[in-house]
Design a protein around this motif. Structure first.
Motif, PDB file in Angstrom:
ATOM      1  N   GLN A  75       0.837  -1.078   0.022  1.00 29.84           N
ATOM      2  CA  GLN A  75       0.150   0.065  -0.158  1.00 29.84           C
ATOM      3  C   GLN A  75       0.901   1.032  -0.087  1.00 29.84           C
ATOM      4  O   GLN A  75       1.977   1.207   0.709  1.00 29.84           O
ATOM      5  CB  GLN A  75      -0.757   0.126   1.192  1.00 29.84           C
ATOM      6  N   HIS A  76       0.559   2.281  -0.737  1.00 31.61           N
ATOM      7  CA  HIS A  76       1.362   3.424  -0.955  1.00 31.61           C
ATOM      8  C   HIS A  76       1.042   4.281   0.364  1.00 31.61           C
ATOM      9  O   HIS A  76      -0.127   4.954   0.403  1.00 31.61           O
ATOM     10  CB  HIS A  76       0.751   4.183  -2.301  1.00 31.61           C
ATOM     11  N   LEU A  77       2.113   4.763   1.129  1.00 25.93           N
ATOM     12  CA  LEU A  77       2.004   5.309   2.402  1.00 25.93           C
ATOM     13  C   LEU A  77       2.355   6.944   2.115  1.00 25.93           C
ATOM     14  O   LEU A  77       1.583   7.885   2.592  1.00 25.93           O
ATOM     15  CB  LEU A  77       2.943   4.878   3.432  1.00 25.93           C
ATOM     16  N   ALA A  78       3.378   7.231   1.344  1.00 26.11           N
ATOM     17  CA  ALA A  78       3.795   8.681   0.974  1.00 26.11           C
ATOM     18  C   ALA A  78       4.993   8.424  -0.016  1.00 26.11           C
ATOM     19  O   ALA A  78       5.263   7.497  -0.437  1.00 26.11           O
ATOM     20  CB  ALA A  78       4.460   9.295   2.382  1.00 26.11           C
ATOM     21  N   GLU A  79       4.919   9.734  -0.408  1.00 27.77           N
ATOM     22  CA  GLU A  79       6.172  10.116  -1.403  1.00 27.77           C
ATOM     23  C   GLU A  79       6.917  11.088  -0.845  1.00 27.77           C
ATOM     24  O   GLU A  79       6.423  12.184  -0.301  1.00 27.77           O
ATOM     25  CB  GLU A  79       5.634  10.508  -2.716  1.00 27.77           C
ATOM     26  N   ILE A  80       8.424  10.877  -0.953  1.00 31.30           N
ATOM     27  CA  ILE A  80       9.225  11.655  -0.188  1.00 31.30           C
ATOM     28  C   ILE A  80      10.151  12.258  -1.316  1.00 31.30           C
ATOM     29  O   ILE A  80      10.748  11.694  -2.280  1.00 31.30           O
ATOM     30  CB  ILE A  80      10.068  11.245   0.624  1.00 31.30           C
ATOM     31  N   LEU A  81      10.129  13.490  -1.326  1.00 28.26           N
ATOM     32  CA  LEU A  81      10.886  14.409  -2.314  1.00 28.26           C
ATOM     33  C   LEU A  81      12.226  14.859  -1.721  1.00 28.26           C
ATOM     34  O   LEU A  81      12.030  15.897  -0.699  1.00 28.26           O
ATOM     35  CB  LEU A  81      10.070  15.441  -3.019  1.00 28.26           C
ATOM     36  N   VAL A  95       7.196  15.872   1.929  1.00 31.81           N
ATOM     37  CA  VAL A  95       6.511  14.565   1.982  1.00 31.81           C
ATOM     38  C   VAL A  95       4.997  14.692   1.344  1.00 31.81           C
ATOM     39  O   VAL A  95       4.229  15.582   1.782  1.00 31.81           O
ATOM     40  CB  VAL A  95       6.288  14.439   3.505  1.00 31.81           C
ATOM     41  N   ARG A  96       4.561  13.887   0.352  1.00 28.47           N
ATOM     42  CA  ARG A  96       3.450  14.007   0.072  1.00 28.47           C
ATOM     43  C   ARG A  96       2.513  12.639   0.327  1.00 28.47           C
ATOM     44  O   ARG A  96       3.035  11.628   0.275  1.00 28.47           O
ATOM     45  CB  ARG A  96       3.364  14.024  -1.501  1.00 28.47           C
ATOM     46  N   LEU A  97       1.432  12.898   1.062  1.00 27.24           N
ATOM     47  CA  LEU A  97       0.783  11.599   1.501  1.00 27.24           C
ATOM     48  C   LEU A  97      -0.466  11.343   0.537  1.00 27.24           C
ATOM     49  O   LEU A  97      -0.754  12.088  -0.463  1.00 27.24           O
ATOM     50  CB  LEU A  97      -0.068  12.099   2.954  1.00 27.24           C
ATOM     51  N   PRO A  98      -0.985  10.408   0.677  1.00 25.24           N
ATOM     52  CA  PRO A  98      -2.061   9.826  -0.527  1.00 25.24           C
ATOM     53  C   PRO A  98      -3.352  10.537  -0.405  1.00 25.24           C
ATOM     54  O   PRO A  98      -3.747  10.762  -1.594  1.00 25.24           O
ATOM     55  CB  PRO A  98      -2.119   8.428  -0.004  1.00 25.24           C
ATOM     56  N   ASP A  99      -3.636  11.335   0.739  1.00 27.42           N
ATOM     57  CA  ASP A  99      -4.725  11.792   0.562  1.00 27.42           C
ATOM     58  C   ASP A  99      -4.582  13.305   0.151  1.00 27.42           C
ATOM     59  O   ASP A  99      -5.470  14.256   0.176  1.00 27.42           O
ATOM     60  CB  ASP A  99      -5.476  12.107   2.038  1.00 27.42           C
ATOM     61  N   GLY A 100      -3.506  13.730  -0.455  1.00 30.58           N
ATOM     62  CA  GLY A 100      -3.111  15.008  -0.941  1.00 30.58           C
ATOM     63  C   GLY A 100      -2.356  16.181  -0.241  1.00 30.58           C
ATOM     64  O   GLY A 100      -2.146  17.119  -0.664  1.00 30.58           O
ATOM     65  N   THR A 101      -2.503  15.779   1.076  1.00 30.17           N
ATOM     66  CA  THR A 101      -1.530  16.401   1.901  1.00 30.17           C
ATOM     67  C   THR A 101      -0.156  16.734   1.792  1.00 30.17           C
ATOM     68  O   THR A 101       0.367  15.613   1.327  1.00 30.17           O
ATOM     69  CB  THR A 101      -1.962  16.067   3.428  1.00 30.17           C
ATOM     70  N   VAL A 102       0.543  17.930   1.598  1.00 31.90           N
ATOM     71  CA  VAL A 102       1.833  18.104   1.275  1.00 31.90           C
ATOM     72  C   VAL A 102       2.401  18.668   2.740  1.00 31.90           C
ATOM     73  O   VAL A 102       1.861  19.532   3.082  1.00 31.90           O
ATOM     74  CB  VAL A 102       1.949  18.844   0.173  1.00 31.90           C
ATOM     75  N   LEU A 103       3.639  18.269   3.177  1.00 28.38           N
ATOM     76  CA  LEU A 103       4.305  18.814   4.161  1.00 28.38           C
ATOM     77  C   LEU A 103       5.591  19.051   3.617  1.00 28.38           C
ATOM     78  O   LEU A 103       6.442  18.227   2.957  1.00 28.38           O
ATOM     79  CB  LEU A 103       4.570  17.610   5.246  1.00 28.38           C
ATOM     80  N   VAL A 179       6.113   6.675   7.837  1.00 27.16           N
ATOM     81  CA  VAL A 179       6.602   7.916   7.000  1.00 27.16           C
ATOM     82  C   VAL A 179       7.535   8.765   7.934  1.00 27.16           C
ATOM     83  O   VAL A 179       8.703   9.317   7.388  1.00 27.16           O
ATOM     84  CB  VAL A 179       5.271   8.574   6.576  1.00 27.16           C
ATOM     85  N   ALA A 180       7.317   8.829   8.963  1.00 22.69           N
ATOM     86  CA  ALA A 180       8.172   9.790   9.970  1.00 22.69           C
ATOM     87  C   ALA A 180       9.464   9.157   9.832  1.00 22.69           C
ATOM     88  O   ALA A 180      10.710   9.577   9.991  1.00 22.69           O
ATOM     89  CB  ALA A 180       7.872  10.080  11.180  1.00 22.69           C
ATOM     90  N   TYR A 181       9.725   7.640  10.102  1.00 23.10           N
ATOM     91  CA  TYR A 181      10.993   6.966  10.234  1.00 23.10           C
ATOM     92  C   TYR A 181      11.768   7.266   8.995  1.00 23.10           C
ATOM     93  O   TYR A 181      12.832   7.332   8.663  1.00 23.10           O
ATOM     94  CB  TYR A 181      10.777   5.493  10.472  1.00 23.10           C
ATOM     95  N   THR A 182      10.772   6.889   7.806  1.00 21.95           N
ATOM     96  CA  THR A 182      11.649   6.994   6.375  1.00 21.95           C
ATOM     97  C   THR A 182      12.325   8.343   6.193  1.00 21.95           C
ATOM     98  O   THR A 182      13.202   8.554   5.645  1.00 21.95           O
ATOM     99  CB  THR A 182      10.565   6.661   5.203  1.00 21.95           C
TER     100      THR A 182
END
Length: 191
Positions: A75-81, A95-103, A179-182
């Motif tokens: 399952q896709h948890l996040a994408e990190i740039l 950090v881009r989360l699957p729900d569209g949230t960007v941090l 995701v935080a660990y990654t």
């Protein structure tokens, strides 16, 4: 519930140690039998055991400085740039989360920059004293605090923070701990 953890890199192993919980082990590559999505290269695995038999998350490179964080069942948890290798002042980690949230996290928050300015005279005094005494100066890298927040909300609460001493803190359940660990590993590992 706030999660606080620290990184512990070693010559043969790499661990993340959450306060009050078992350590999370980081291993290069992916576990045996784990199929990597097409077009991705295996990068590292977060596991509950040192052998990596029970993965918590698998991180793969998708190209262009992007890392995809996948759960054990893909399952896709996040994408990190990641920021470019070329050093910029205050590089941006995203950090881009699957729900569209960007941090977005910028190295050096305003309070940490102000603290550095206040301590600058003491650092200069130290460097002059070292120069006069013919001693060697150790690593003078200036560490700053990093806070990951939603864009457009500069005064909002940070979802993930890294202190100048390398301690990470995730507030509440706003971000999956994997995701935080990654993010903590990706900031310091070579791409």
């Amino acid at each position: 519930m706030t999660l606080t953890f620290t990184r512990h890199p070693g010559s043969k192993s790499y661990e993340l140690r959450p306060r009050g919980a078992a350590p999370v082990h980081v291993r290069r590559g992916v576990p045996d039998g784990y199929s990597v999505p097409e077009g991705c290269k295996p990068h590292f695995t977060l596991a509950a055991d040192p052998a990596g038999a029970s993965p918590l998350a698998v991180v793969v490179r998708t190209g262009g400085g992007r890392l995809a964080v996948l759960g054990p069942d893909q399952q896709h948890l996040a994408e990190i740039l990641l920021p470019p290798k070329k050093k910029h002042w205050r590089p941006v980690h995203e950090v881009r989360l699957p729900d569209g949230t960007v941090l977005r996290g910028r190295e050096g928050t305003v309070p940490s920059l102000l603290l550095c300015l206040l301590l600058l005279p003491f650092v200069l005094f130290y460097l002059v004293a070292v120069f006069v005494s013919d001693s060697t100066v150790g690593d003078t890298d200036l560490s700053l605090r990093t806070a990951w927040k939603r864009p457009g909300k500069p005064f909002g609460r940070a979802v993930l923070t890294e202190t100048a001493r390398g301690r990470f803190r995730v507030r509440g359940d706003r971000l999956d701990h994997r995701v935080a660990y990654t993010q903590a590993v990706a900031v310091y590992w070579e791409r």
